[in-house]
Scaffold this active site. Sequence first.
Site, mmCIF file in Angstrom:
data_model
loop_
_atom_site.group_PDB
_atom_site.id
_atom_site.type_symbol
_atom_site.label_atom_id
_atom_site.label_comp_id
_atom_site.label_asym_id
_atom_site.label_seq_id
_atom_site.Cartn_x
_atom_site.Cartn_y
_atom_site.Cartn_z
ATOM 1 C CG ASP A 16 53.361 23.186 77.289
ATOM 2 O OD1 ASP A 16 52.621 22.582 76.501
ATOM 3 O OD2 ASP A 16 53.221 24.387 77.595
ATOM 4 C CG ASP A 28 58.569 23.137 76.878
ATOM 5 O OD1 ASP A 28 57.802 22.443 76.191
ATOM 6 O OD2 ASP A 28 58.324 24.325 77.190
ATOM 7 C CG ASP A 32 61.365 33.917 82.158
ATOM 8 O OD1 ASP A 32 61.795 32.958 82.833
ATOM 9 O OD2 ASP A 32 60.227 33.909 81.635
#
Length: 415
Positions: free
Chosen positions: A54, A56, A125
């Site tokens: 992806d 993003d 994270d």
Amino acid sequence: MQQKIYHSDEHLFPIDLVDRDALYVMEKLHSAGFTAYLVGGGVRDLLLRKSPKDFDISTSAQPEEIKKIFRNCLLIGRRFRLAHIRFGKKIIEVSTFRSGDIASDSLIIRDNEWGTPEEDALRRDFTINGLFYDPFNNTIIDYVGGFVDLKNQFIRSIGQPYLRFRQDPVRMIRLLKFQARFGFEIDEEARVALAECRGEIVKSASARVLEELLRMLESGSSKSFFELITHHGLLQLIFPALGEFLETTEGEEIYSYLEEVDTTFHQPGMRSLDRVVLLACLTFCPFEKRIKTRFLDREKIPHLGEIQQETFALLDEIFPPLCRLPRRMKYGLASILISQYRLTPLEKKKSHRPRLPRDPDFHLALKFLEIRAALEPGFQQMWEEWQDVVKNPEKHISHRKRRRKKGPSQKKGEK
């Protein structure tokens, strides 16, 4: 940590590999007066010279402002509001910079507090996922020390891992996901926190947990991931029946299926296997054991109705409410498992003529048989025969003559 900017001579970021539509989205946001960066896994993977799944983007524009700029935009999510910008079947995901309290251990229920790029980086994270790429200056922006950790192949939590795992328990799955994919070393503090917090995983949203597991089945690192998640006791909490089976000697066969998928069916340019086929790799071995225990050990050959009944009972055991399968996926998986006893019948009929089933998921059952044949060469001939049935169905149509019904003029006594 102080912001650090890495210029082109330091990072060698391959901008030519960035998706053109992602660059277009960032350019339009920039032209409208907003900040826009490539973020997260796309930056990490390109710095590692891997192909991102992806691309993003994070921006200072709020969701409604993004929608005004792009006609092909759909706003999704309540817990985490996102903009999906569509280019045909492809989606570029755009999020607004967010802020969050990284010192709290409260479970995150909503995550729509807008913030600055620095605040957005700090609430992510792991440091290797906290890097931003600015295409207009060709720079890597690092607020969390992720650039150095990436070079040193080190997975470190942003903030105190014990608190971050309690905020969002899915981060524990992601920790093992990145270790499985990249083989990086885990920070000792994060390792200890994983052991202390693993019971929190049952508080996670079912859809998010299932999605992470499905993505790892597609990743090419599924064997090492399921070994890690079982070793650390997370799988036993998410899928108790499957976790228990994987800890037995028979469970080793599941790893053989996962390894076959990782090596043979995950080559560059090869189309990904359907997710229900991948789930069959996890569930077929306990399914086989169940059929053997309930029928074959008693020298009874089950009919397809009994096999179907046992299939759904097993799927209800393996996928409890914490990680319940969507209905369509459950029935697709059941079809694959049941069909294996059509493709490789327990009792061979003397005059058995293969017939092409009308089941729309039959091609998926045949793909799973191909995986079985790779592990057990004895099934290779059966798989080839069924391939021939699919390619040349007219050869396998029965040509028995039907008795024609008599018409009115052919009734007895009539000429």
